[in-house]
Design a protein around this motif. Structure first.
Motif, PDB file in Angstrom:
ATOM      1  N   MET A  42      -5.785   2.611   1.906  1.00  0.00           N
ATOM      2  CA  MET A  42      -5.052   3.804   2.326  1.00  0.00           C
ATOM      3  C   MET A  42      -5.331   4.954   1.360  1.00  0.00           C
ATOM      4  SD  MET A  42      -1.259   2.581   3.544  1.00  0.00           S
ATOM      5  CE  MET A  42      -1.001   1.629   5.031  1.00  0.00           C
ATOM      6  N   SER A  43      -5.304   4.635   0.073  1.00  0.00           N
ATOM      7  CA  SER A  43      -5.517   5.647  -0.958  1.00  0.00           C
ATOM      8  C   SER A  43      -6.932   6.203  -0.909  1.00  0.00           C
ATOM      9  CB  SER A  43      -5.225   5.055  -2.342  1.00  0.00           C
ATOM     10  OG  SER A  43      -3.879   4.623  -2.432  1.00  0.00           O
ATOM     11  N   ILE A  44      -7.907   5.348  -0.589  1.00  0.00           N
ATOM     12  CA  ILE A  44      -9.280   5.821  -0.455  1.00  0.00           C
ATOM     13  C   ILE A  44      -9.389   6.822   0.687  1.00  0.00           C
ATOM     14  CG2 ILE A  44     -11.621   5.113   0.189  1.00  0.00           C
ATOM     15  CD1 ILE A  44     -11.119   2.522  -1.398  1.00  0.00           C
ATOM     16  N   ALA A  45      -8.738   6.515   1.814  1.00  0.00           N
ATOM     17  CA  ALA A  45      -8.746   7.454   2.945  1.00  0.00           C
ATOM     18  C   ALA A  45      -8.110   8.781   2.551  1.00  0.00           C
ATOM     19  CB  ALA A  45      -8.012   6.838   4.135  1.00  0.00           C
ATOM     20  N   ILE A  46      -6.989   8.704   1.851  1.00  0.00           N
ATOM     21  CA  ILE A  46      -6.301   9.916   1.401  1.00  0.00           C
ATOM     22  C   ILE A  46      -7.174  10.703   0.432  1.00  0.00           C
ATOM     23  CG2 ILE A  46      -4.344  10.740   0.018  1.00  0.00           C
ATOM     24  CD1 ILE A  46      -2.736   8.372   1.192  1.00  0.00           C
ATOM     25  N   TYR A  88      -1.847  22.758  -2.632  1.00  0.00           N
ATOM     26  CA  TYR A  88      -1.033  21.948  -3.536  1.00  0.00           C
ATOM     27  C   TYR A  88      -1.105  20.470  -3.130  1.00  0.00           C
ATOM     28  CZ  TYR A  88       3.007  20.100  -6.034  1.00  0.00           C
ATOM     29  OH  TYR A  88       3.821  19.346  -6.839  1.00  0.00           O
ATOM     30  N   THR A  89      -0.911  20.213  -1.842  1.00  0.00           N
ATOM     31  CA  THR A  89      -0.888  18.838  -1.346  1.00  0.00           C
ATOM     32  C   THR A  89      -2.230  18.143  -1.554  1.00  0.00           C
ATOM     33  OG1 THR A  89       0.738  19.475   0.337  1.00  0.00           O
ATOM     34  CG2 THR A  89      -0.435  17.403   0.675  1.00  0.00           C
ATOM     35  N   ALA A  90      -3.318  18.849  -1.234  1.00  0.00           N
ATOM     36  CA  ALA A  90      -4.642  18.241  -1.348  1.00  0.00           C
ATOM     37  C   ALA A  90      -4.979  17.884  -2.795  1.00  0.00           C
ATOM     38  CB  ALA A  90      -5.694  19.199  -0.784  1.00  0.00           C
ATOM     39  N   TRP A  91      -4.678  18.777  -3.728  1.00  0.00           N
ATOM     40  CA  TRP A  91      -4.983  18.481  -5.126  1.00  0.00           C
ATOM     41  C   TRP A  91      -4.095  17.370  -5.673  1.00  0.00           C
ATOM     42  CZ3 TRP A  91      -9.065  19.419  -7.944  1.00  0.00           C
ATOM     43  CH2 TRP A  91      -9.924  20.460  -7.575  1.00  0.00           C
ATOM     44  N   MET A  92      -2.831  17.328  -5.240  1.00  0.00           N
ATOM     45  CA  MET A  92      -1.957  16.248  -5.689  1.00  0.00           C
ATOM     46  C   MET A  92      -2.483  14.905  -5.185  1.00  0.00           C
ATOM     47  SD  MET A  92       0.516  13.966  -4.632  1.00  0.00           S
ATOM     48  CE  MET A  92       1.218  14.640  -3.125  1.00  0.00           C
ATOM     49  N   PHE A  93      -2.926  14.857  -3.927  1.00  0.00           N
ATOM     50  CA  PHE A  93      -3.422  13.607  -3.362  1.00  0.00           C
ATOM     51  C   PHE A  93      -4.768  13.186  -3.950  1.00  0.00           C
ATOM     52  CE2 PHE A  93      -0.638  13.959   0.605  1.00  0.00           C
ATOM     53  CZ  PHE A  93       0.118  12.855   0.261  1.00  0.00           C
ATOM     54  N   MET A  94      -5.457  14.068  -4.652  1.00  0.00           N
ATOM     55  CA  MET A  94      -6.700  13.670  -5.315  1.00  0.00           C
ATOM     56  C   MET A  94      -6.448  12.566  -6.339  1.00  0.00           C
ATOM     57  SD  MET A  94      -9.525  15.133  -4.295  1.00  0.00           S
ATOM     58  CE  MET A  94     -10.638  15.187  -5.692  1.00  0.00           C
ATOM     59  N   PHE A  95      -5.228  12.488  -6.854  1.00  0.00           N
ATOM     60  CA  PHE A  95      -4.909  11.450  -7.834  1.00  0.00           C
ATOM     61  C   PHE A  95      -4.900  10.059  -7.209  1.00  0.00           C
ATOM     62  CE2 PHE A  95      -3.726  15.119 -10.228  1.00  0.00           C
ATOM     63  CZ  PHE A  95      -3.866  14.753 -11.556  1.00  0.00           C
ATOM     64  N   TYR A  96      -4.907   9.986  -5.882  1.00  0.00           N
ATOM     65  CA  TYR A  96      -4.941   8.681  -5.231  1.00  0.00           C
ATOM     66  C   TYR A  96      -6.256   7.947  -5.476  1.00  0.00           C
ATOM     67  CZ  TYR A  96      -0.513   8.769  -2.709  1.00  0.00           C
ATOM     68  OH  TYR A  96       0.818   8.745  -2.389  1.00  0.00           O
ATOM     69  N   TRP A  97      -7.259   8.640  -5.993  1.00  0.00           N
ATOM     70  CA  TRP A  97      -8.487   7.965  -6.383  1.00  0.00           C
ATOM     71  C   TRP A  97      -8.248   6.992  -7.534  1.00  0.00           C
ATOM     72  CZ3 TRP A  97     -12.438   7.466  -3.409  1.00  0.00           C
ATOM     73  CH2 TRP A  97     -12.787   8.485  -2.507  1.00  0.00           C
ATOM     74  N   LEU A  98      -7.102   7.121  -8.204  1.00  0.00           N
ATOM     75  CA  LEU A  98      -6.786   6.172  -9.271  1.00  0.00           C
ATOM     76  C   LEU A  98      -6.470   4.781  -8.725  1.00  0.00           C
ATOM     77  CD1 LEU A  98      -4.545   8.378 -11.618  1.00  0.00           C
ATOM     78  CD2 LEU A  98      -6.883   7.591 -12.039  1.00  0.00           C
ATOM     79  N   MET A  99      -6.026   4.697  -7.478  1.00  0.00           N
ATOM     80  CA  MET A  99      -5.664   3.387  -6.919  1.00  0.00           C
ATOM     81  C   MET A  99      -6.849   2.433  -6.846  1.00  0.00           C
ATOM     82  SD  MET A  99      -2.477   2.782  -6.472  1.00  0.00           S
ATOM     83  CE  MET A  99      -2.652   1.311  -5.459  1.00  0.00           C
ATOM     84  N   PRO A 100      -8.013   2.838  -6.320  1.00  0.00           N
ATOM     85  CA  PRO A 100      -9.139   1.892  -6.342  1.00  0.00           C
ATOM     86  C   PRO A 100      -9.592   1.545  -7.755  1.00  0.00           C
ATOM     87  CG  PRO A 100      -9.821   4.049  -5.502  1.00  0.00           C
ATOM     88  CD  PRO A 100      -8.338   4.043  -5.530  1.00  0.00           C
ATOM     89  N   VAL A 101      -9.430   2.473  -8.698  1.00  0.00           N
ATOM     90  CA  VAL A 101      -9.765   2.165 -10.090  1.00  0.00           C
ATOM     91  C   VAL A 101      -8.855   1.053 -10.606  1.00  0.00           C
ATOM     92  CG1 VAL A 101      -9.833   3.078 -12.448  1.00  0.00           C
ATOM     93  CG2 VAL A 101     -10.620   4.499 -10.535  1.00  0.00           C
ATOM     94  N   ILE A 102      -7.563   1.157 -10.316  1.00  0.00           N
ATOM     95  CA  ILE A 102      -6.608   0.136 -10.745  1.00  0.00           C
ATOM     96  C   ILE A 102      -6.915  -1.199 -10.068  1.00  0.00           C
ATOM     97  CG2 ILE A 102      -4.171  -0.544 -10.688  1.00  0.00           C
ATOM     98  CD1 ILE A 102      -3.486   2.459 -10.884  1.00  0.00           C
ATOM     99  N   PHE A 103      -7.219  -1.135  -8.776  1.00  0.00           N
ATOM    100  CA  PHE A 103      -7.505  -2.369  -8.026  1.00  0.00           C
ATOM    101  C   PHE A 103      -8.726  -3.083  -8.598  1.00  0.00           C
ATOM    102  CE2 PHE A 103      -9.390  -4.943  -4.734  1.00  0.00           C
ATOM    103  CZ  PHE A 103      -8.297  -5.531  -4.117  1.00  0.00           C
ATOM    104  N   VAL A 104      -9.806  -2.341  -8.816  1.00  0.00           N
ATOM    105  CA  VAL A 104     -11.034  -2.950  -9.343  1.00  0.00           C
ATOM    106  C   VAL A 104     -10.795  -3.507 -10.737  1.00  0.00           C
ATOM    107  CG1 VAL A 104     -13.383  -2.444 -10.114  1.00  0.00           C
ATOM    108  CG2 VAL A 104     -12.576  -1.568  -7.912  1.00  0.00           C
ATOM    109  N   ALA A 105     -10.002  -2.804 -11.538  1.00  0.00           N
ATOM    110  CA  ALA A 105      -9.703  -3.290 -12.885  1.00  0.00           C
ATOM    111  C   ALA A 105      -8.954  -4.618 -12.847  1.00  0.00           C
ATOM    112  CB  ALA A 105      -8.882  -2.247 -13.642  1.00  0.00           C
ATOM    113  N   LYS A 106      -8.118  -4.808 -11.826  1.00  0.00           N
ATOM    114  CA  LYS A 106      -7.317  -6.033 -11.741  1.00  0.00           C
ATOM    115  C   LYS A 106      -8.049  -7.165 -11.023  1.00  0.00           C
ATOM    116  CE  LYS A 106      -2.909  -5.915 -10.939  1.00  0.00           C
ATOM    117  NZ  LYS A 106      -2.388  -6.425 -12.211  1.00  0.00           N
ATOM    118  N   ARG A 107      -8.814  -6.840  -9.985  1.00  0.00           N
ATOM    119  CA  ARG A 107      -9.404  -7.889  -9.160  1.00  0.00           C
ATOM    120  C   ARG A 107     -10.925  -7.883  -9.122  1.00  0.00           C
ATOM    121  NH1 ARG A 107      -5.881  -8.432  -3.585  1.00  0.00           N
ATOM    122  NH2 ARG A 107      -3.774  -8.503  -4.503  1.00  0.00           N
ATOM    123  N   GLY A 108     -11.540  -6.804  -9.527  1.00  0.00           N
ATOM    124  CA  GLY A 108     -12.994  -6.709  -9.477  1.00  0.00           C
ATOM    125  C   GLY A 108     -13.472  -5.997  -8.218  1.00  0.00           C
ATOM    126  N   ALA A 109     -14.656  -5.420  -8.287  1.00  0.00           N
ATOM    127  CA  ALA A 109     -15.206  -4.646  -7.173  1.00  0.00           C
ATOM    128  C   ALA A 109     -15.443  -5.488  -5.912  1.00  0.00           C
ATOM    129  CB  ALA A 109     -16.499  -3.964  -7.608  1.00  0.00           C
TER     130      ALA A 109
END
Length: 280
Positions: free
Chosen positions: A36-40, A173-194
């Motif tokens: 979901m975060s990647i789509a956002i 404002y909304t678009a730039w705030m949602f750019m931080f959602y790119w952190l979710m795949p970073v967190i996921f990969v860090a925990k489970r791997g690519a």
């Protein structure tokens, strides 16, 4: 509050309940939230290319809100691991309008009339009643959902103030705030791997597709709320958005086969009465 803006916020409530149902309906909710975060993030990256930068005054709020949203995403996944949609969702959403109203009064010096205060109280009370019926809420589940509610209140107040400093550029404002959602795949990969992120594209493409769709619905739902908070009282907008629990109860019943008792329907009526108070 009702008028055009109120109707649009109610539509956002339907969208909000829909993407939460999509998230809850997937077996691996952490993976689903990440897609979901990647789509956002993709949509936001495309939008910011064609819009001016937000004013300097709005940037601290954009950064703070973006980071709090990541905490919210992780907390939401945890709360859905510990309860069904008809319980975790109402606790998380029902605890936030009163907190938003308090935060708006303290940090934005907002005041609301007694009728709107009654409406917010009815909505919060009805939502919490939805969650607490049946006595099946575990301590851990309630704590996870309440933590989610606190993060909702924090980012809502931040965004309510921040969008008013954006010189009317709610979309920017909304678009730039949602750019931080790119952190979710970073967190996921860090925990489970690519491989754990990319392999579902071939193994469970339908689940990935529903997650991507949920992300698109999510960005529309909250984008509407940010737009509404440019002029509307934060607590009232938040409370009206949280009528989404009524739609969540319907979705949980129809699509996820979760039971909805007569008492739950009565609580939904209380929520609806609160929404009417906000519209008077």
């Amino acid at each position: 509050m009702f008028s055009y803006t109120g109707g649009v916020v109610l539509f956002a409530a339907v969208l909000h309940a829909s993407w939460n149902a999509m998230l809850h309906g997937n077996r691996d909710r952490f993976l689903s939230m990440t897609w979901m975060s990647i789509a956002i993030g993709v949509v936001s990256a495309c939008v910011v290319l064609y819009l001016p930068l937000p004013p300097k005054a709005a940037w601290p709020y954009i950064v703070a809100s973006g980071l709090v949203h990541i905490v919210y995403n992780v907390s939401l996944v945890r709360s859905y691991r510990r309860g069904d949609l008809a319980q975790a969702y109402p606790i998380a959403r029902g605890s936030s309008p009163m907190l938003v109203t308090l935060g708006a009064a303290i940090f934005a010096h907002e005041a609301i009339g007694p009728l709107h205060a009654l409406g917010i109280a009815l909505i919060s009370g009805g939502i919490m009643a939805l969650a607490l019926q049946g006595g099946r809420v575990s301590r851990a589940g309630a704590l996870a959902a309440l933590t989610t509610g606190v993060t909702i209140a924090i980012y809502t107040v931040i965004d309510g103030i921040g969008v008013r400093l954006s010189d009317g550029e709610a979309l920017t404002y909304t678009a730039w705030m949602f750019m931080f959602y790119w952190l979710m795949p970073v967190i996921f990969v860090a925990k489970r791997g690519a491989p754990a992120l990319w392999s579902p594209l071939t193994e469970t493409p339908m689940a990935v597709g529903s997650s991507l769709a949920g992300g698109l619905v999510s960005i529309a739902a909250y984008g509407i709320v940010i737009w509404a908070m440019q002029a509307g009282a934060m607590g009232a907008v938040s409370a009206l958005r949280e009528t989404s629990v009524v739609f969540a109860a319907l979705i949980g019943r129809v699509f996820l086969q979760e039971p909805v008792s007569a008492k739950r329907w009565l609580a939904c009526v209380v929520v609806a009465a609160g929404a009417v108070c906000l519209g008077l």
